[in-house]
Design an enzyme around this catalytic site. Sequence first.
Site, mmCIF file in Angstrom:
data_model
loop_
_atom_site.group_PDB
_atom_site.id
_atom_site.type_symbol
_atom_site.label_atom_id
_atom_site.label_comp_id
_atom_site.label_asym_id
_atom_site.label_seq_id
_atom_site.Cartn_x
_atom_site.Cartn_y
_atom_site.Cartn_z
ATOM 1 C CD GLU A 80 41.702 37.685 30.357
ATOM 2 O OE1 GLU A 80 43.202 37.522 30.688
ATOM 3 O OE2 GLU A 80 41.729 37.858 28.771
ATOM 4 C CB SER A 140 39.344 42.293 34.125
ATOM 5 O OG SER A 140 40.768 41.460 33.585
ATOM 6 C CE1 TYR A 159 36.254 37.184 33.104
ATOM 7 C CE2 TYR A 159 38.277 38.917 32.873
ATOM 8 C CZ TYR A 159 37.120 38.244 33.874
ATOM 9 O OH TYR A 159 38.053 38.585 35.025
HETATM 10 P P1 NAP Z 1 37.123 34.547 42.457
HETATM 11 O O1 NAP Z 1 37.675 34.002 43.660
HETATM 12 O O2 NAP Z 1 36.401 33.268 41.145
HETATM 13 O O3 NAP Z 1 35.584 34.661 42.984
HETATM 14 C C1 NAP Z 1 34.394 35.541 42.288
HETATM 15 C C2 NAP Z 1 33.273 35.466 43.378
HETATM 16 O O4 NAP Z 1 32.262 35.704 42.339
HETATM 17 C C3 NAP Z 1 33.234 34.235 44.144
HETATM 18 O O5 NAP Z 1 32.436 34.832 45.408
HETATM 19 C C4 NAP Z 1 31.573 33.967 43.883
HETATM 20 O O6 NAP Z 1 31.129 32.802 44.486
HETATM 21 C C5 NAP Z 1 30.453 34.927 43.070
HETATM 22 N N1 NAP Z 1 29.633 34.449 41.644
HETATM 23 C C6 NAP Z 1 30.520 34.037 40.912
HETATM 24 N N2 NAP Z 1 28.829 33.779 40.357
HETATM 25 C C7 NAP Z 1 28.069 34.770 41.180
HETATM 26 C C8 NAP Z 1 26.373 35.021 40.723
HETATM 27 N N3 NAP Z 1 25.730 34.554 40.287
HETATM 28 N N4 NAP Z 1 26.185 35.740 41.841
HETATM 29 C C9 NAP Z 1 27.040 35.970 42.891
HETATM 30 N N5 NAP Z 1 27.901 35.805 43.709
HETATM 31 C C10 NAP Z 1 28.670 34.611 42.383
HETATM 32 O O7 NAP Z 1 37.065 35.966 42.181
HETATM 33 P P2 NAP Z 1 38.924 36.890 42.100
HETATM 34 O O8 NAP Z 1 39.811 36.407 41.538
HETATM 35 O O9 NAP Z 1 38.210 37.119 43.205
HETATM 36 O O10 NAP Z 1 37.906 38.854 41.393
HETATM 37 C C11 NAP Z 1 37.636 39.038 41.778
HETATM 38 C C12 NAP Z 1 36.668 39.927 40.904
HETATM 39 O O11 NAP Z 1 38.056 40.326 40.226
HETATM 40 C C13 NAP Z 1 35.409 39.051 39.730
HETATM 41 O O12 NAP Z 1 34.881 39.628 39.245
HETATM 42 C C14 NAP Z 1 37.739 38.632 38.977
HETATM 43 O O13 NAP Z 1 36.755 39.142 37.428
HETATM 44 C C15 NAP Z 1 37.776 40.638 38.780
HETATM 45 N N6 NAP Z 1 39.215 40.054 38.456
HETATM 46 C C16 NAP Z 1 39.825 39.514 39.199
HETATM 47 C C17 NAP Z 1 41.281 39.591 39.037
HETATM 48 C C18 NAP Z 1 42.873 38.337 39.630
HETATM 49 O O14 NAP Z 1 43.479 38.302 38.638
HETATM 50 N N7 NAP Z 1 41.659 38.249 40.398
HETATM 51 C C19 NAP Z 1 41.982 40.125 38.225
HETATM 52 C C20 NAP Z 1 41.091 41.511 37.357
HETATM 53 C C21 NAP Z 1 39.436 40.805 38.049
HETATM 54 P P3 NAP Z 1 31.507 31.375 44.527
HETATM 55 O O15 NAP Z 1 32.266 30.880 45.834
HETATM 56 O O16 NAP Z 1 29.734 31.124 44.973
HETATM 57 O O17 NAP Z 1 31.532 30.549 44.024
HETATM 58 O O1 G4F Z 2 45.666 32.052 36.067
HETATM 59 P P1 G4F Z 2 45.243 32.792 34.803
HETATM 60 O O2 G4F Z 2 44.053 31.300 34.375
HETATM 61 O O3 G4F Z 2 44.914 34.171 34.638
HETATM 62 P P2 G4F Z 2 44.115 34.684 33.221
HETATM 63 O O4 G4F Z 2 43.862 34.021 31.800
HETATM 64 O O5 G4F Z 2 44.864 35.558 33.239
HETATM 65 O O6 G4F Z 2 42.559 35.056 34.052
HETATM 66 C C1 G4F Z 2 42.849 35.737 35.130
HETATM 67 O O7 G4F Z 2 43.284 37.611 35.237
HETATM 68 C C2 G4F Z 2 42.432 38.288 34.948
HETATM 69 C C3 G4F Z 2 43.270 39.209 34.934
HETATM 70 O O8 G4F Z 2 44.073 40.104 34.079
HETATM 71 C C4 G4F Z 2 41.323 38.322 36.020
HETATM 72 F F1 G4F Z 2 40.803 39.076 34.715
HETATM 73 C C5 G4F Z 2 40.648 36.840 35.468
HETATM 74 O O9 G4F Z 2 39.666 36.754 36.758
HETATM 75 C C6 G4F Z 2 41.589 35.756 36.668
HETATM 76 O O10 G4F Z 2 41.919 36.350 37.836
HETATM 77 O O11 G4F Z 2 45.550 32.047 32.623
HETATM 78 C C7 G4F Z 2 47.337 33.389 33.098
HETATM 79 C C8 G4F Z 2 47.910 32.759 31.605
HETATM 80 C C9 G4F Z 2 46.888 31.877 30.582
HETATM 81 O O12 G4F Z 2 47.452 33.230 30.024
HETATM 82 C C10 G4F Z 2 47.255 30.906 30.332
HETATM 83 O O13 G4F Z 2 47.191 30.363 28.929
HETATM 84 O O14 G4F Z 2 48.872 31.668 32.502
HETATM 85 C C11 G4F Z 2 47.888 30.436 31.183
HETATM 86 N N1 G4F Z 2 48.406 29.324 31.627
HETATM 87 C C12 G4F Z 2 49.113 27.793 31.025
HETATM 88 N N2 G4F Z 2 49.423 27.062 32.116
HETATM 89 C C13 G4F Z 2 47.595 28.985 32.128
HETATM 90 C C14 G4F Z 2 47.738 28.020 31.658
HETATM 91 N N3 G4F Z 2 46.422 29.347 32.554
HETATM 92 C C15 G4F Z 2 45.686 28.082 33.511
HETATM 93 N N4 G4F Z 2 44.594 28.806 34.858
HETATM 94 N N5 G4F Z 2 45.840 26.734 33.894
HETATM 95 C C16 G4F Z 2 47.331 26.352 33.266
HETATM 96 O O15 G4F Z 2 47.435 24.915 33.329
#
Ligand code: NAP
Ligand code: G4F
Length: 320
Positions: A126, A124, A148
């Site tokens: 992050e 990520s 995280y």
């Molecule tokens: P998500 O919608 O939150 O999905 C997370 C998945 O992980 C869900 O299917 C959840 O299952 C499963 N999970 C959580 N804990 C588990 C455990 N102990 N054993 C097995 N499964 C488990 O996340 P996403 O946005 O699809 O992201 C996918 C991956 O990419 C994650 O690793 C995230 O950290 C990473 N990532 C995401 C972004 C982004 O912007 N979306 C960016 C960079 C990296 P349940 O449905 O049961 O909760």
């Molecule tokens: O949407 P966010 O919660 O995503 P964040 O923290 O960037 O994390 C996501 O992206 C990561 C990749 O960089 C993934 F690895 C991670 O698993 C996840 O998918 O927040 C984005 C931004 C932050 O700066 C937060 O402070 O939005 C700002 N924000 C402002 N108001 C808020 C809010 N975020 C959330 N969730 N809720 C608010 O009300």
Amino acid sequence: MAKRALITGITGQDGSYLAEHLLAEGYEVIGVMRRSSTVNIERISHIQDRLTLLSGDLMDEVSLINVLRDCRPHEVYNLAAQSFVQASWSQPVLTGETTALGVTRMLDAIRIIDPEIRFYQASSSEMFGRVQAVPQDENTPFYPRSPYGVAKVYGHWITVNYRESYGLHASSGILFNHESPRRGLEFVTRKVTNGVARIKNGLDTELRLGNLEAHRDWGYAADYVRAMWAMLQRDTPDDFVIATGETHSVRELCEVAFAAAGLNYEEFVVVDPVFFRPAEVDLLVGDSSKAHRLLGWKCDVDFYGLVEMMVAADLQALQR
Ligand code: NAP
Ligand code: G4F
């Protein structure tokens, strides 16, 4: 014979898009789901009949070994994680167990069952946290700003380490924020687009948010899963940044999302300190030139197209 791919986190946003992509590529797709007291397959119900769903948990290595032994995949995509940054301050140990150590459990399960399996780790942006360079690429040093982010740095380096120690075909995708109508409601893009739809339909009168000045590089999840697959098709495993190369603030996100429904965000958005984080990532913007060059990857949907797509989907869902 069809290739078999196993996805952890198949019930999540990315898992659902990746499953669709792999099915379209002719794969047999196996999804690992953790047990829950209610069925949690909304995002994959439309393809459920074409998937094999098995029970397993990143907290439990034996369950991973059993799943690999039973289905003998050619490729494993490790998408499961505690993925919500804000929650990682209230559950830091759980986040470390799942998002960090869970990666080692899966890598060890692969080593034990079949070290020829190709592995993808969901790293990520992050990990860049308090950014040390702008834009961020594969050589930018990490400075995580949340439990995280720290856990993801561990997952990233253990993937590199098992590649170098045991010769595994293990690749890590450093993906910047990617969103879609399937995004969880707690993440800011979906919180905003769902909030817009509720306000437009008279269900809410305001939307409470935290830091409006944070900047993110937001792309479309369906574009990003293509990059995951492309990484595992290469002869050599490697790490790749996947991003749009554009950054926008949460304030701009609000402006564009409310405007898409004919509303002015300033009349509805309320800044609430409850949503501020103990430590913030202020600016993310990625440089994906390595992925363009070596994977032939590029994104098709830009920030404006993404936000408009999400607002339209949330308006439509409420009308239904
Ligand atoms: P998500 O919608 O939150 O999905 C997370 C998945 O992980 C869900 O299917 C959840 O299952 C499963 N999970 C959580 N804990 C588990 C455990 N102990 N054993 C097995 N499964 C488990 O996340 P996403 O946005 O699809 O992201 C996918 C991956 O990419 C994650 O690793 C995230 O950290 C990473 N990532 C995401 C972004 C982004 O912007 N979306 C960016 C960079 C990296 P349940 O449905 O049961 O909760
Ligand atoms: O949407 P966010 O919660 O995503 P964040 O923290 O960037 O994390 C996501 O992206 C990561 C990749 O960089 C993934 F690895 C991670 O698993 C996840 O998918 O927040 C984005 C931004 C932050 O700066 C937060 O402070 O939005 C700002 N924000 C402002 N108001 C808020 C809010 N975020 C959330 N969730 N809720 C608010 O009300």
